[in-house]
Design a protein around this motif. Structure first.
Motif, mmCIF file in Angstrom:
data_model
loop_
_atom_site.group_PDB
_atom_site.id
_atom_site.type_symbol
_atom_site.label_atom_id
_atom_site.label_comp_id
_atom_site.label_asym_id
_atom_site.label_seq_id
_atom_site.Cartn_x
_atom_site.Cartn_y
_atom_site.Cartn_z
ATOM 1 N N PRO A 1 0.922 -1.141 -0.073
ATOM 2 C CA PRO A 1 0.036 0.015 -0.011
ATOM 3 C C PRO A 1 0.883 1.159 0.114
ATOM 4 C CG PRO A 1 -0.858 -1.485 1.643
ATOM 5 C CD PRO A 1 0.414 -2.166 1.034
ATOM 6 N N ILE A 2 0.511 2.352 -0.726
ATOM 7 C CA ILE A 2 1.084 3.527 -0.898
ATOM 8 C C ILE A 2 1.127 4.374 0.453
ATOM 9 C CG2 ILE A 2 1.569 5.617 -2.178
ATOM 10 C CD1 ILE A 2 2.185 3.065 -3.823
ATOM 11 N N LYS A 3 2.155 4.562 0.966
ATOM 12 C CA LYS A 3 2.191 5.457 2.297
ATOM 13 C C LYS A 3 2.984 6.813 1.929
ATOM 14 C CE LYS A 3 -0.453 2.559 4.253
ATOM 15 N NZ LYS A 3 -1.714 2.964 4.480
ATOM 16 N N TYR A 4 2.860 7.705 2.547
ATOM 17 C CA TYR A 4 3.838 9.176 2.564
ATOM 18 C C TYR A 4 4.286 9.495 3.556
ATOM 19 C CZ TYR A 4 0.640 9.488 -1.683
ATOM 20 O OH TYR A 4 -0.136 9.236 -2.727
ATOM 21 N N ASN A 5 4.151 8.647 4.751
ATOM 22 C CA ASN A 5 4.842 9.082 6.022
ATOM 23 C C ASN A 5 4.999 10.561 6.505
ATOM 24 O OD1 ASN A 5 5.421 6.114 6.329
ATOM 25 N ND2 ASN A 5 7.010 6.479 4.700
ATOM 26 N N ASP A 6 3.925 10.999 6.151
ATOM 27 C CA ASP A 6 3.603 12.490 6.539
ATOM 28 C C ASP A 6 2.851 12.679 7.796
ATOM 29 O OD1 ASP A 6 1.367 11.898 5.353
ATOM 30 O OD2 ASP A 6 1.132 13.331 3.729
ATOM 31 N N GLY A 7 2.514 11.943 8.385
ATOM 32 C CA GLY A 7 1.574 11.886 9.347
ATOM 33 C C GLY A 7 0.134 12.033 9.106
ATOM 34 N N LEU A 8 -0.324 11.987 7.802
ATOM 35 C CA LEU A 8 -1.590 11.972 7.414
ATOM 36 C C LEU A 8 -2.192 10.564 6.888
ATOM 37 C CD1 LEU A 8 -1.695 15.563 5.517
ATOM 38 C CD2 LEU A 8 -2.336 14.713 7.884
ATOM 39 N N ASP A 9 -1.180 9.801 6.765
ATOM 40 C CA ASP A 9 -1.380 8.418 6.078
ATOM 41 C C ASP A 9 -2.969 7.688 6.685
ATOM 42 O OD1 ASP A 9 0.331 8.360 3.970
ATOM 43 O OD2 ASP A 9 1.643 7.204 5.420
ATOM 44 N N ARG A 10 -2.932 7.763 8.124
ATOM 45 C CA ARG A 10 -4.002 7.343 8.751
ATOM 46 C C ARG A 10 -5.399 7.903 8.308
ATOM 47 N NH1 ARG A 10 -1.612 10.673 12.083
ATOM 48 N NH2 ARG A 10 -2.919 12.324 13.446
ATOM 49 N N PHE A 11 -5.215 9.195 7.597
ATOM 50 C CA PHE A 11 -6.570 9.722 7.203
ATOM 51 C C PHE A 11 -6.859 9.251 5.627
ATOM 52 C CE2 PHE A 11 -4.942 12.929 10.055
ATOM 53 C CZ PHE A 11 -5.715 12.762 11.110
ATOM 54 N N ARG A 12 -6.065 8.356 5.002
ATOM 55 C CA ARG A 12 -6.057 8.002 3.499
ATOM 56 C C ARG A 12 -6.787 6.749 3.800
ATOM 57 N NH1 ARG A 12 -0.679 10.712 3.603
ATOM 58 N NH2 ARG A 12 -0.858 12.582 2.312
ATOM 59 N N LEU A 13 -8.071 6.618 3.545
ATOM 60 C CA LEU A 13 -8.807 5.265 3.522
ATOM 61 C C LEU A 13 -9.020 5.236 2.208
ATOM 62 C CD1 LEU A 13 -11.348 5.550 6.342
ATOM 63 C CD2 LEU A 13 -9.094 4.906 6.372
ATOM 64 N N SER A 14 -8.872 3.843 1.669
ATOM 65 C CA SER A 14 -9.124 3.465 0.369
ATOM 66 C C SER A 14 -10.631 3.301 0.114
ATOM 67 C CB SER A 14 -8.517 2.056 0.141
ATOM 68 O OG SER A 14 -9.277 1.083 1.118
ATOM 69 N N PRO A 15 -11.059 3.416 -1.132
ATOM 70 C CA PRO A 15 -12.362 2.862 -1.563
ATOM 71 C C PRO A 15 -13.118 1.744 -0.700
ATOM 72 C CG PRO A 15 -11.434 3.759 -3.282
ATOM 73 C CD PRO A 15 -10.288 3.489 -2.498
ATOM 74 N N SER A 16 -12.135 0.745 -0.787
ATOM 75 C CA SER A 16 -12.715 -0.353 -0.067
ATOM 76 C C SER A 16 -13.036 -0.296 1.481
ATOM 77 C CB SER A 16 -11.702 -1.389 -0.335
ATOM 78 O OG SER A 16 -11.746 -2.479 0.534
ATOM 79 N N GLN A 17 -11.899 0.549 2.205
ATOM 80 C CA GLN A 17 -12.155 0.901 3.500
ATOM 81 C C GLN A 17 -13.339 1.662 3.738
ATOM 82 O OE1 GLN A 17 -8.039 2.190 3.939
ATOM 83 N NE2 GLN A 17 -7.548 0.578 5.353
ATOM 84 N N LEU A 18 -13.442 2.666 2.975
ATOM 85 C CA LEU A 18 -14.690 3.443 3.122
ATOM 86 C C LEU A 18 -15.990 2.867 2.895
ATOM 87 C CD1 LEU A 18 -13.266 6.567 0.756
ATOM 88 C CD2 LEU A 18 -13.836 6.633 3.467
ATOM 89 N N ARG A 19 -16.101 1.861 1.815
ATOM 90 C CA ARG A 19 -17.424 1.285 1.808
ATOM 91 C C ARG A 19 -17.503 0.303 3.119
ATOM 92 N NH1 ARG A 19 -19.262 -0.144 -3.389
ATOM 93 N NH2 ARG A 19 -18.881 1.503 -4.954
ATOM 94 N N GLU A 20 -16.520 -0.257 3.732
ATOM 95 C CA GLU A 20 -16.763 -1.025 4.599
ATOM 96 C C GLU A 20 -17.189 -0.188 5.809
ATOM 97 O OE1 GLU A 20 -16.060 -4.213 7.417
ATOM 98 O OE2 GLU A 20 -16.374 -3.988 5.168
ATOM 99 N N GLU A 21 -16.658 1.098 5.907
ATOM 100 C CA GLU A 21 -17.166 2.014 6.996
ATOM 101 C C GLU A 21 -18.743 2.447 6.902
ATOM 102 O OE1 GLU A 21 -16.372 2.605 9.665
ATOM 103 O OE2 GLU A 21 -17.304 4.277 10.281
#
Lengths: 469, 469
Positions: free
Chosen positions: A218-238
């Motif tokens: 999975p693509i990560k940026y390590n900028d402290g904001l990765d935890r706010f980057r939900l994939s479409p799959s994770q969003l659908r699950e939510e």
């Protein structure tokens, strides 16, 4: 690149917890390059809950990330592929977008037939004859040397700026990069100064390389904001977890003011009136490349946090997550992409305002696009027929009420329009907007941002290097 | 404007009679503004003959010419409409195109929703949800003064260059003319020097006016060629009369050489092999605006006549008729229009070659379009799925046979490619091409044309006024 799904909850800086609490994120988390079919029925605690979510484009949500058990093998394979292409920042953002299926049913960078259909028809036809929307080229440029080095190879390894393998591109197709035509057909102008064109097209190579992507992790940026980057799959699950029977998406790339909040709250009210029981808002700030004078993502996220803490939006019915796409500022062409990507994330309602994805003409004293074209084009776009378009009502500052309200043309003298330019101007000068325009803590973030620029550049002007970092 | 359908036969200068002998043309001749539904079954001499012709776009062929019995009344009405717009040459050609239903289901100049869909999607959606192709804007520009004079009127009268009423435009809609965007999205460039843009867009007004057309009588040019201008309705009638079970269209704007003839003959052979019993060729030279260095229509028609007299094409299975559209030189965008219009004229096969509707880039030393894009875009275009696309085989001069033949890459040294530029160069210098490239009588027409230019301009250079007349 190690931030786990659990961190989304535990690490959330949003104390009013507007972000999702997704204990099941791992179920559909990236971990397979195979296609993930979403369940129409989700069984939860013995209850059968109808998901009700809109189907992804093409019927299946793409997940191009190699499943965990095969990553070692694939990483080794990636090292052995002779041809390598170094990805720039925007390329990497597109790999991210593709890897999570925002552009479903695309399986990788466009080959020529997809590229041509995108340019000419803003859509393409699938093998079963159905049509999906696709309005912006998602392509990878290479130069003459790279093309020569690739030779007859059938695959290339894509690496990041320091040479780490990111993905393998398979069954490649190399074709000419018609830069002028691409710009003209995407933006409706070829004027110099289009931010995305300057960043990613004009200086890019004369060839495009398409193919199927296998993304190594999975693509990560390590900028402290990765935890706010939900994939479409994770969003659908939510959305399923929350029992949403309608999801309305709000694209934004600017600080949130109370006019936006009013609009989002009012949209939920309208959806409830329409008979939906639990409409959920996807507040989906754009996280990729933006132009130099836009407020950078990290500051926007701080501002959004303050606004949400302020309680204007209901955390129970709001999911805040970053949309990883770069920004093209391509107006009516781009707004289709913004809407289509949100279908893939589960949204069946899309809020569209005046001049979406627009900007000033780079060389003439006018807006690049007619303010109404975006909404009109979106409502007629092929492949978006099943998305419900919700046009903006215009919100402005009502001086009689001392707050943002829907503009009433019968008493226009009571309203004050505060443009983005005006807002930025006030924040730069550390002046306050009228009470009720934005919560004070959110406003302070903006003032702090412009303050930080002044400190760095010494003259208060936006430094491109800083603002687009 | 009095040329009757009968004149098509009696006045034909084509002694080998390649033109149609259409004694029934009046049946579907323009004479009603109502929509003409084409019969699926045509009864003729007691036999029931299945027409087999492809349906027009939208299911019905538009005929926007006022029926004869109402012309007096409508002409009077046209005189009383206060607002008038003077049509230029290209405007009038579009009125002609629209009036005969080449652009079916369009009923007049585009309103904004059609214009935007054309620019963005090269197609538009009908009320029943079906999609028709429409790739080039068919619009009428007006300036600020004209807009002011129209005011709140609901209709305007369109007049020719000397003020004679041509048509009434009803239920009008006036909207902004985004010239730069229109050019960029239609041509994929905004470079100065695009012939159509210079002629009809750049200097045109800042507004577009759409609406439904009532054309007062069939459009005629009184240039001696009106008898070769058959409407889609007349062409369909002729194809039915000939019992065609396949119609293959060949768009052209250049002199015909034996390579073209080989291609058309070979296409018929292939269609017979496919099981069709009577494939008919629609040889459909473009008759509207062309760029200065193209050979003018009148000379091309003389050249076509000589080629047909020469017997290379079979008059029994060939219909020659003029396509009234102006030429845009918009490559992959325009080739869709060329194909779509021929569906409306009854063609279900369309021959497409290298770089259709292409030209040199106006400011760079390269072709404006990739030579393969036109064919590819056409094969993927929305709304053209039911048209069979027949890609060109490449014909070249085979030195071993002394004639035009299909290029055989295994003995490429035997072939000579004679480009349009080379052909024009030879004709200008009164030199002969290799034997078998074009029949001598046809070649003489070209030599005579360039001779006439030299005589008029005195220096052999193409005078724009002459060439585009």
């Amino acid at each position: 690149m190690a931030s786990s799904a659990a961190a989304i909850v535990s690490g959330s800086p949003f104390r009013s917890s507007p972000l999702i609490h997704n204990h099941h994120a791992s179920r559909y988390a990236p971990g397979s390059i195979s296609v993930v079919s979403l369940p129409r029925q989700v069984s939860r605690r013995g209850l059968s809950v109808k998901s009700g979510l809109i189907e992804p484009d093409g019927g299946k949500l793409m997940n191009l990330v190699v499943e965990e058990s095969r990553r070692r093998v694939m990483k080794h394979e990636a090292e052995t592929v002779p041809a390598r292409i170094k990805l720039n920042r925007v390329d990497l953002e597109w790999v991210h977008v593709l890897s999570e299926g925002w552009a479903s049913p695309l399986k990788g960078f466009m080959r020529q037939s997809e590229f041509l259909q995108t340019l000419h028809f803003n859509s393409f036809r699938l093998e079963d004859g159905s049509v999906v929307n696709m309005s912006v080229p998602i392509v990878l440029a290479i130069d003459d040397d790279q093309k020569f080095r690739i030779g007859d190879s059938n695959q290339v390894t894509l690496v990041d700026s320091v040479g780490n393998p990111i993905a393998i591109l398979n069954d490649i197709e190399i074709y000419k990069h018609p830069k002028e035509e691409r710009i003209a057909r995407t933006w409706g102008t070829t004027a110099r100064g289009l931010p995305y064109a300057e960043e990613a097209i004009t200086k890019a190579g004369n060839w495009l390389i398409g193919g199927d992507l296998q993304v190594l992790e999975p693509i990560k940026y390590n900028d402290g904001l990765d935890r706010f980057r939900l994939s479409p799959s994770q969003l659908r699950e939510e959305f399923i977890r929350r029992g949403a029977d309608a999801v309305f998406a709000f694209q934004l790339r600017n600080p949130v003011h109370n006019g936006h909040a009013l609009l989002m709250t009012d949209t939920r009210r309208r959806l409830l009136e329409m008979g939906y029981k639990n409409p959920v808002l996807l507040l989906n700030p754009l996280g990729g490349f933006t132009k130099a004078d836009d407020v950078p993502l990290s500051w926007r996220m701080r501002q959004h946090e303050k606004v949400l803490e302020d309680g204007v939006l209901d955390p129970e019915t709001t999911v805040v997550s970053i949309f990883p796409s770069p920004m093209l500022y391509a107006g009516p062409t781009e707004v289709q992409w913004h809407a289509k990507a949100r279908i893939n994330a589960g949204a069946n309602f899309y809020i569209v305002g005046r001049d979406p994805a627009g900007m000033g003409h780079p060389t003439e004293k006018r807006d690049l696009y007619d303010a109404d074209h975006g909404k009109k084009v979106l409502s007629m776009a092929p492949g978006l027929e099943r998305l419900n378009i919700l046009p903006f009502k215009v919100a402005a500052y009502d001086k009689t009420q001392g707050k943002m309200a829907f503009f009433d043309p019968s008493r226009s003298q009571d309203f004050l329009f505060i443009s983005g330019t005006k807002m930025r101007g006030l924040a730069k000068k550390k002046e306050n907007p009228p009470d009720g325009f934005m919560c004070p803590s959110g406003w302070k973030v903006l003032v702090d941002y412009y303050d930080s620029l002044s400190a760095e550049t010494g003259n208060g002007r936006v430094s491109e290097a800083v603002a687009s970092a």
